[in-house]
Write an enzyme that holds these catalytic residues in place. Sequence first.
Site, PDB file in Angstrom:
ATOM      1  N   TRP A 358     -33.901  59.440  48.987  1.00  0.00           N
ATOM      2  CA  TRP A 358     -33.605  60.446  50.020  1.00  0.00           C
ATOM      3  C   TRP A 358     -34.585  60.311  51.178  1.00  0.00           C
ATOM      4  O   TRP A 358     -34.359  60.866  52.251  1.00  0.00           O
ATOM      5  CB  TRP A 358     -33.595  61.865  49.447  1.00  0.00           C
ATOM      6  CG  TRP A 358     -34.922  62.425  49.014  1.00  0.00           C
ATOM      7  CD1 TRP A 358     -35.676  61.993  47.984  1.00  0.00           C
ATOM      8  CD2 TRP A 358     -35.643  63.522  49.593  1.00  0.00           C
ATOM      9  NE1 TRP A 358     -36.822  62.741  47.867  1.00  0.00           N
ATOM     10  CE2 TRP A 358     -36.835  63.699  48.850  1.00  0.00           C
ATOM     11  CE3 TRP A 358     -35.413  64.381  50.665  1.00  0.00           C
ATOM     12  CZ2 TRP A 358     -37.788  64.672  49.136  1.00  0.00           C
ATOM     13  CZ3 TRP A 358     -36.360  65.358  50.952  1.00  0.00           C
ATOM     14  CH2 TRP A 358     -37.528  65.499  50.193  1.00  0.00           C
ATOM     15  N   ASP A 359     -35.642  59.547  50.973  1.00  0.00           N
ATOM     16  CA  ASP A 359     -36.565  59.227  52.058  1.00  0.00           C
ATOM     17  C   ASP A 359     -35.830  58.741  53.301  1.00  0.00           C
ATOM     18  O   ASP A 359     -36.214  59.033  54.432  1.00  0.00           O
ATOM     19  CB  ASP A 359     -37.519  58.083  51.648  1.00  0.00           C
ATOM     20  CG  ASP A 359     -38.236  58.316  50.345  1.00  0.00           C
ATOM     21  OD1 ASP A 359     -37.762  59.136  49.543  1.00  0.00           O
ATOM     22  OD2 ASP A 359     -39.261  57.660  50.115  1.00  0.00           O
ATOM     23  N   GLU A 489     -42.278  67.384  42.765  1.00  0.00           N
ATOM     24  CA  GLU A 489     -41.965  66.881  41.426  1.00  0.00           C
ATOM     25  C   GLU A 489     -43.010  67.278  40.394  1.00  0.00           C
ATOM     26  O   GLU A 489     -42.923  66.873  39.235  1.00  0.00           O
ATOM     27  CB  GLU A 489     -41.795  65.357  41.471  1.00  0.00           C
ATOM     28  CG  GLU A 489     -40.545  64.932  42.234  1.00  0.00           C
ATOM     29  CD  GLU A 489     -40.501  63.438  42.523  1.00  0.00           C
ATOM     30  OE1 GLU A 489     -41.579  62.837  42.703  1.00  0.00           O
ATOM     31  OE2 GLU A 489     -39.391  62.878  42.590  1.00  0.00           O
ATOM     32  N   LYS A 602     -47.111  68.838  44.807  1.00  0.00           N
ATOM     33  CA  LYS A 602     -47.214  67.419  45.153  1.00  0.00           C
ATOM     34  C   LYS A 602     -46.900  67.179  46.627  1.00  0.00           C
ATOM     35  O   LYS A 602     -47.572  66.406  47.292  1.00  0.00           O
ATOM     36  CB  LYS A 602     -46.232  66.633  44.288  1.00  0.00           C
ATOM     37  CG  LYS A 602     -46.288  65.139  44.450  1.00  0.00           C
ATOM     38  CD  LYS A 602     -45.188  64.466  43.624  1.00  0.00           C
ATOM     39  CE  LYS A 602     -45.253  62.963  43.698  1.00  0.00           C
ATOM     40  NZ  LYS A 602     -44.042  62.344  43.126  1.00  0.00           N
ATOM     41  N   GLN A 603     -45.855  67.815  47.088  1.00  0.00           N
ATOM     42  CA  GLN A 603     -45.414  67.597  48.471  1.00  0.00           C
ATOM     43  C   GLN A 603     -44.605  68.806  48.906  1.00  0.00           C
ATOM     44  O   GLN A 603     -44.178  69.589  48.075  1.00  0.00           O
ATOM     45  CB  GLN A 603     -44.575  66.333  48.570  1.00  0.00           C
ATOM     46  CG  GLN A 603     -43.186  66.457  47.925  1.00  0.00           C
ATOM     47  CD  GLN A 603     -42.422  65.151  47.960  1.00  0.00           C
ATOM     48  OE1 GLN A 603     -42.497  64.358  47.042  1.00  0.00           O
ATOM     49  NE2 GLN A 603     -41.679  64.924  49.032  1.00  0.00           N
TER      50      GLN A 603
END
Lengths: 771, 771
Positions: A358-359, A489, A602-603
């Site tokens: 999906w990046d 994640e 994480k992000q």
Amino acid sequence: MKNYLKPHEWQIIEEGFDPHYNKISESVFSIGNGRMGQRANFEEDYSGETLRGSYVAGVYYPDKTRVGWWKNGYPEYFAKVLNAPNWIGIHVSVDNQRLDLAKCKAENFKRVLDMRTGLLSRTFAATFPDGKKVKIESKRFCSMAHGEIGAIRYSITPLNFSSKVTFSIYTDADVVNEDANFDEKFWEEVYKEASEGRAVVTAQTKKTLFHVTTGIHYVIETGGQRASFDRINVEKREKYAGNVVQMDLKEGKETVIYKYGAILSSENHPKEQLLADCHKVLDEALAKGFDKLLEEHARVWAHKWEECDITIEGDVAAQQGIRFNIFQLTQTYTGEDERLNIGPKGFTGEKYGGSTYWDTEAYCLPFYLGTAEQKVARNLLVYRYKHLQKAIENAQKLGFSNGAALYPMVTMNGEECHNEWEITFEEIHRNGAIAHAICDYIRYTGDEHYLVEYGLEVLIGISRFWAQRINWSSHKNKYVMLGVTGPNEYENNVNNNWYTNTIAIWTLKYTLEAVDYVRKDNAAHLEEIVKKTSFDEGKEISQWKDIIEKMYFPEDPKRGLFLQQDGFLDKELLNVTDLKSEDRPINQKWSWDRILRSCFIKQADVLQGLYFLEEQYTIEQIRENFDFYEPMTVHESSLSPCVHSILSAKLGYKQKAYDFYLRTARLDLDDYNNDTEDGCHITSMAGTWLSVTKGFGGMRVKDGKLYFNPFLPEQWKSYSFRLEFRERVIKVRVTKDGTETLLESGDPMDILLKDEIVHLENGKAVMANRT
Amino acid sequence: MKNYLKPHEWQIIEEGFDPHYNKISESVFSIGNGRMGQRANFEEDYSGETLRGSYVAGVYYPDKTRVGWWKNGYPEYFAKVLNAPNWIGIHVSVDNQRLDLAKCKAENFKRVLDMRTGLLSRTFAATFPDGKKVKIESKRFCSMAHGEIGAIRYSITPLNFSSKVTFSIYTDADVVNEDANFDEKFWEEVYKEASEGRAVVTAQTKKTLFHVTTGIHYVIETGGQRASFDRINVEKREKYAGNVVQMDLKEGKETVIYKYGAILSSENHPKEQLLADCHKVLDEALAKGFDKLLEEHARVWAHKWEECDITIEGDVAAQQGIRFNIFQLTQTYTGEDERLNIGPKGFTGEKYGGSTYWDTEAYCLPFYLGTAEQKVARNLLVYRYKHLQKAIENAQKLGFSNGAALYPMVTMNGEECHNEWEITFEEIHRNGAIAHAICDYIRYTGDEHYLVEYGLEVLIGISRFWAQRINWSSHKNKYVMLGVTGPNEYENNVNNNWYTNTIAIWTLKYTLEAVDYVRKDNAAHLEEIVKKTSFDEGKEISQWKDIIEKMYFPEDPKRGLFLQQDGFLDKELLNVTDLKSEDRPINQKWSWDRILRSCFIKQADVLQGLYFLEEQYTIEQIRENFDFYEPMTVHESSLSPCVHSILSAKLGYKQKAYDFYLRTARLDLDDYNNDTEDGCHITSMAGTWLSVTKGFGGMRVKDGKLYFNPFLPEQWKSYSFRLEFRERVIKVRVTKDGTETLLESGDPMDILLKDEIVHLENGKAVMANRT
């Protein structure tokens, strides 16, 4: 974090050879041209720590899935980017001693990647165990002008002896993937030949049956003249062909090997033509010679830089960082071949396999929208359209029906490759990013007709998935979405991930708009789509509206927070500053359960939603949530800092915006996450570009107009970037004195600078006041 | 569900050969003796579907872990029960045609497992492709009297020809594990020898370096006399030794091969003694001969049956089922060797690896408490005590400290072998079962002193783990336990699993009681434990009390429900009866995310807590929760039906109790879960015994007294069971007329029959009224 590379505006420079950094440098100094690429391995032997890797775009292998415990719905295989035949190798022996920097002493070692011209060079002096000393200079590039040609200039000068030297110059398809699941070799020999000066090997991948033909041709010169040899032997082994040349080298006299590689794949040539075509490409390379090839290559790079360079004055580290990111992105994906996509490691390593995450939609698409012709971004969308049927099949495997589409987490050909249940089956927000990219593309380009041609079908498939994936909770009297993994994640199998719920509902709304648009634009075509997709307009639309109305979102209204998921507030709420340094990065130091139970992120997760859909939220909402979540975020995904940089800029947190920018821009140069040795983080590099344009530049598209809200980080004197936008090219330069905008080409246009309309005419720079 | 085995009170009978059932039968007809065992493979060749498996207790291999994506804290290896050298093989050739039921026509095939005597026999007539027909009769057992001896009587009679026949009689260590992660062979040859009549192979496991010596000796008789051979050749190959015998067989005349196996492992013999000891064992077997060995073997079985038989009159399927379970349990674990434990597949297959799960404490312990000397159950507890240090190290790997102990999910030697994060790191309720087993053992035996010697140290380690595993939720103002997997493995990484929270708090309370007991019983010893474990009595105890007071339990007070976990009521609440038959079993038909999102329950979870800790709950609470959860339960774990049978009995749901009983008792005989081909579900077999004693018999221990509350399923005329209890043996027989209790041995005692005290004296049966 490492700091061994020298700052330079246009170059990456390593001085002195430290074997501990070699695998990192192999990644960082990688070169490629969109069709092929390779890590910055040495041409000569190296018996120390190395990952020898060459890669050919589109050539992959479906490695047998390795799992501990099989789950229904897992894919049978994991498509891997394939380590391809090595065409760069030159063994060098002096008196039976192999030149090998793990065994010889190196002095004055210098490795340079010149980003302006795309040239990798290396110089050093090596002392053999018996004291003989040679000087080596190598230059190498993968031609951006001729996608199938690579060239090497390899020079050797004896510094304190005259003796017989043996060169073994070869092409070798007996390569392995470091990450092969069962230590399998993926290449089989089809054909090889070798004659004096030239060798060709055609190898075939097992199962996928790609053919790759790798030819080499070399010329050896001493003092500018063809060298004379003592002896020359043709050498052929399994999957390997080359020449062994023995010659006398004189002290202080330079001998140069020009080695040309021709790398052809059956993706671009009929298999039966590969050999003949390879010879043609070699003949062409030979006829042009190294210098001419390099000149043509550098010319393409010069043109690329004109298109997409970002300049930063007054901050070499920042300038080097952004150019490195643009350089890597440009040599990874050129947009010319619609079958290709942007792998997370590009041509710099093997890790993660697959090519498409999906990046691509979330990070890379806006980069190509801004820096390339419209068709490049459009090709990226069409790539997913072509995979729609596979996405429907993928959803069927998991129990969905009626054309519901779940795009894979990782793919080469549309089929899912990933096999962790918490990702494969649950990290479904990826579907939302693919829907959102359609909107993003149309907003930027104005190409609403894309909905008619391709977009709506994809949106219907994705919306159907969401409608089946939620369920009614009698307890909450709302629709809920159970068992998902969000972009963060470090949480698995949670209920009501706010971001996923939000992007799902957004998709449903946007699909309703898209249906309306297509109905107005081309009612007949809508009928076709209805028929093709068995779309039960009345029933499905009213179901979607019901879901939109009654969806549940976890919130803490008192604090104005969107909750990352149900139960998030039950965690021990700490800040990253509470972590000991020896506990970081937590994904290398902590057990998985500890990570999952912790609040650490994480992000961007909630913040990813606020970034994508900022128009739905007030600045206060964005601030409350940023202030809550950002301090818990460890940014252990390369995709994290850029989103935070952009949001920081939006919120006026200038220092934070700058810090996050540096972290994203220099992630690989400084080996921030201690994993650059596996390869560079290619897709997140687009985020660096976004940090400058959407972050510092405040660039958006509002009502079809380009909008800017720039600020200048105080560490900088100025920065500038260039945008392709609806058949125009606009250059933006931000200095202490203000913002200069220039329409470089195209029809006159209005842009928005903060809230003011600025009229641009071709060639006339407009200066606005200091920001 | 299959139904091809014939009902019989003492035998398992298969008539006619159906290759589709062969792997199931190989599991069901398995034989063993606690030290070794094997699947019911054919002695002669079989090229059809088969899993050839012999196993030697305690001999394992640490197979390299196979995971898709490594997580910190995963074990490096997965200890596997090892497929051991094959001592049973006899190749039979007639005119170059191998006897092989995949290639010959079989008639009158019959396979019988006589449970009373532990004898596996098989008869059939086979027609070779050329029309020659032979009759085969084989009998085989693993001696319960001599743990290292196995014996075979293999008879062959030509039915329509006289011809030369070749027998190849061998022992073969060139065996592989079907489930080897990387197709590796685990055995290496150490030594082999072969002479006329005898062959020995010593093989060594890689890494673990166990030696197993497998010797064979055979005698061939025709008409009761030593047969004369045409030719005899000694045969030796890699890891293989044997004889090839050629002889003339006459039509209608029986030839019998007596083959003796001696299976010795370095667990029980010094390595350098293995060969000599093997010869001794073979000599002994030979001297006794087949009939005497069988007689001794059958005598041990007769004694075992006296100890632990359960009779059921009027229901052959139920009788066969319970005896099959008792038979398998008895031949899997004898309790004589404290290094051993009860593997989930015993000696019947390879699946799952490891030997020790929480099954041992939760299911098997009560079986051995009731049917064997006290020391057998005690050994099972001491086994865990000996692993305490490893459990502490295991917890450390996950980030716990200060002596917190997390027992592994699966182990051979105390180290964790399992590698799914949601199980390894999160299915931590296993720790509670290990604590609860100490209580269970003491309640049954009255051996409170066990706390002083071993129990308290284990309890402190486990309590410390719970105290560190919970965290304070400022949101709830309670302690919570995040990120766990309960016994219902169809939920992963949930928050506040009611069962886990409950067993954790129970452990803390019980540990406090245990500290008090040890203080009173032996204050000096408590000091020793305090010192050894660095137990900060004041601080830790007050922390534990705080947790006990302020722990959160998910509940629905309106409905009187304990909620399986946070958010359970957000699911779509369906019953198993809503599932289509093609969707079952869901673990074979559904993707993992669909299973996780559904309400369907693999095995008792809330109900497991109500079963373990019934004294804490009212019958109404148990009923409310049973009525809510049982209809959602798919019982796809073999450990599920028995708990439901016992609870059904308690709640007076007699038909349900009976149905669940049949399902647990005949799980493997009827291949209920479609997986018996991998091996039998050994540990859950103890649950069958519990279903009769604790279920139908209502057996409990209350205030140190045996208590019964029996009922008779209406399908039965009577049932009886026998209990060892505090140096007494009590027999209980339940008929339509009432309950007869008999003290077979030991001092007079009082028992409770419902609420009445019944006084028992040795040898005097007491009849109580109709239930």
